[in-house]
Design a protein around this motif. Structure first.
Motif, short mmCIF file in Angstrom:
data_model
loop_
_atom_site.label_atom_id
_atom_site.label_comp_id
_atom_site.label_asym_id
_atom_site.label_seq_id
_atom_site.Cartn_x
_atom_site.Cartn_y
_atom_site.Cartn_z
N SER A 15 33.69 60.35 -83.32
CA SER A 15 32.88 59.15 -83.35
C SER A 15 32.59 58.76 -84.80
O SER A 15 32.25 59.61 -85.61
CB SER A 15 31.59 59.46 -82.59
OG SER A 15 30.67 58.44 -82.75
N SER A 19 25.75 52.59 -88.63
CA SER A 19 24.32 52.68 -88.31
C SER A 19 23.69 51.30 -88.17
O SER A 19 22.65 51.14 -87.55
CB SER A 19 23.59 53.49 -89.38
OG SER A 19 23.80 52.89 -90.64
N GLY A 51 30.21 55.50 -78.11
CA GLY A 51 29.42 56.44 -77.32
C GLY A 51 30.39 57.47 -76.75
O GLY A 51 31.31 57.91 -77.45
N SER A 185 25.84 62.06 -70.33
CA SER A 185 25.23 61.83 -71.65
C SER A 185 24.71 60.40 -71.66
O SER A 185 25.11 59.58 -70.81
CB SER A 185 26.23 62.09 -72.78
OG SER A 185 27.30 61.17 -72.72
N PRO A 186 23.79 60.08 -72.59
CA PRO A 186 23.22 58.72 -72.59
C PRO A 186 24.32 57.66 -72.77
O PRO A 186 25.10 57.72 -73.71
CB PRO A 186 22.27 58.75 -73.79
CG PRO A 186 21.93 60.20 -73.97
CD PRO A 186 23.18 60.94 -73.61
N GLU A 207 19.41 52.88 -80.46
CA GLU A 207 20.08 54.09 -80.94
C GLU A 207 21.54 54.18 -80.48
O GLU A 207 22.30 55.00 -81.00
CB GLU A 207 19.33 55.35 -80.49
CG GLU A 207 17.94 55.51 -81.12
CD GLU A 207 16.92 54.52 -80.57
OE1 GLU A 207 17.06 54.07 -79.40
OE2 GLU A 207 15.97 54.17 -81.32
N PHE A 208 21.91 53.39 -79.48
CA PHE A 208 23.29 53.43 -78.98
C PHE A 208 24.22 52.69 -79.95
O PHE A 208 23.80 51.77 -80.64
CB PHE A 208 23.39 52.72 -77.63
CG PHE A 208 22.93 53.52 -76.43
CD1 PHE A 208 22.27 54.72 -76.57
CD2 PHE A 208 23.17 53.04 -75.15
CE1 PHE A 208 21.84 55.44 -75.45
CE2 PHE A 208 22.75 53.74 -74.03
CZ PHE A 208 22.09 54.95 -74.18
N GLU A 209 25.49 53.10 -79.95
CA GLU A 209 26.51 52.20 -80.48
C GLU A 209 27.09 51.45 -79.28
O GLU A 209 27.13 51.96 -78.16
CB GLU A 209 27.59 52.94 -81.26
CG GLU A 209 28.37 53.97 -80.50
CD GLU A 209 29.51 54.56 -81.33
OE1 GLU A 209 29.94 53.94 -82.32
OE2 GLU A 209 29.97 55.66 -80.97
N CYS A 236 25.57 50.33 -84.23
CA CYS A 236 24.27 50.76 -83.71
C CYS A 236 23.20 49.78 -84.22
O CYS A 236 23.48 48.91 -85.03
CB CYS A 236 23.92 52.16 -84.20
SG CYS A 236 25.06 53.44 -83.67
N GLY A 257 26.58 53.87 -75.82
CA GLY A 257 26.02 55.19 -75.61
C GLY A 257 25.62 55.80 -76.93
O GLY A 257 25.90 55.26 -78.00
N THR A 258 24.96 56.94 -76.83
CA THR A 258 24.66 57.71 -78.04
C THR A 258 25.97 58.10 -78.70
O THR A 258 26.89 58.56 -78.01
CB THR A 258 23.88 58.98 -77.66
OG1 THR A 258 22.69 58.59 -76.95
CG2 THR A 258 23.48 59.78 -78.89
N PRO A 259 26.11 57.88 -80.02
CA PRO A 259 27.36 58.30 -80.67
C PRO A 259 27.71 59.73 -80.30
O PRO A 259 26.87 60.62 -80.38
CB PRO A 259 27.03 58.15 -82.16
CG PRO A 259 26.00 57.08 -82.20
CD PRO A 259 25.16 57.28 -80.95
#
Ligand code: MN
Length: 315
Positions: A15, A19, A51, A185-186, A207-209, A236, A257-259
């Motif tokens: 990933s 940011s 994500g 996962s998120p 916080e997600f990309e 993100c 999702g979260t990276p």
């Protein structure tokens, strides 16, 4: 469905989130899947993960009067979930657990490969002569990747009413609405529909990309007209997405999702961590172990390509 290009070495995917919000267009690469033309949007050399989303093929729209435009014979998967989402037509899934599921528009076919499963995907004999859809893979995090294989259909996915449109939550959460589909996962995966001559406002997790793919209709993002089957990487740090809908009603796929903080190795239909794992899974498929047979499919299964554990130095 498969399938990565028949490269013999595994592809390390990591990933590389930005940011801050960006808008980076990556047109789909034309390829084919057993004769069916597809556009591959992930993985690409410029972007391999969004994500936990690690694979995205888009196919159609196409019409046909005979035969099976989709006919992917039994093949194995490990370490991932497959997400099948149709906009038009039908695809019949059969797997080595003995489960069958007819994918149609609005119904999610979700297969969790975990430690190993085999499946086939084909146009059923009774069909409407049209096909349009996407298939995605979600990488399973280290702690969950040996989970037991499963297959689920979700027919009643929640729909979020948005300012200027609506969104069907396929995976994860959008706003405060959560898909019943099992995620590890998120994550978010949603189909967004925008009303003509309106702006649709989509809530995002900061916080997600995220990435967006226009599947149909017309849309603009930050003053830019969107092209169909192009991956728009969004980075993100966004709290919302404002999509302008001009002309035809917009239809788009939102992914995020979260990276994903782990480097994965992708080879053929496998998501792994080491070359040894890939070699073992390949051998098990060759020798008829681990994955089981897809009894419902009439015809031979797909052979695994050759696997070279390390890049061979050029002579
Ligand atoms: Mn598959």
């Amino acid at each position: 469905m498969s399938n990565l290009a028949p490269t013999t070495t595994a592809e390390a995917c990591v990933s590389e989130p930005t940011s801050k919000p960006i808008l980076d267009a990556l047109p789909g690469r034309l390829s084919d899947l057993g004769g069916l033309p597809i556009r591959r949007l992930l993985p690409r050399s410029q972007r391999r993960l969004v994500g936990p989303w690690c694979f995205l093929d888009s196919f159609g729209p196409l019409t046909f009067s005979s035969g099976k435009p989709m006919d992917v014979a039994p093949h194995p998967h490990i370490g991932l979930q497959t997400v099948s989402w149709l906009l038009d037509g039908e695809v019949l899934h059969n797997d080595s657990l003995g489960l069958q599921g007819l994918a149609v528009p609005g119904v999610l076919n979700l297969m969790t490969a975990g430690r190993g499963i085999a499946h086939s995907e084909e146009t059923p004999p009774r069909n409407g002569g049209r096909l349009r859809g996407v298939q995605l893979w979600v990488a399973l995090p280290r702690a969950s990747r040996e989970t037991a294989p499963s297959f689920d259909q979700h027919r009643d996915l929640p729909v979020v009413e948005l300012d200027g449109g609506q969104a069907t939550v396929i995976m994860g959460e959008l706003g405060s609405v959560r898909s019943p589909a099992r995620a590890f996962s998120p994550i978010v995966g949603a189909e967004v529909v925008g009303e003509p001559a309106r702006q649709v406002v989509v809530p995002l997790v900061r916080e997600f990309e995220h990435a967006l793919v226009l599947l149909g209709g017309d849309g603009q993002l930050e003053g830019r007209a969107l092209s169909v089957d192009t991956l728009y990487y969004l980075g993100c740090g966004r709290r919302e997405l404002v999509l302008a809908c001009e002309g035809r009603p917009l239809r788009a796929l939102l992914l995020g999702g979260t990276p994903f903080g782990e480097t994965i190795l992708m080879w053929w239909n496998f998501v792994a961590r080491t070359a040894d794992e890939i070699a073992a899974a390949r051998e098990d498929w060759d020798d008829g172990r681990r994955f089981g047979a897809v009894e419902a499919y009439k015809g031979p299964r797909l052979p695994a390509p050759l696997f070279v554990a390390r890049p061979v130095p050029r002579p």
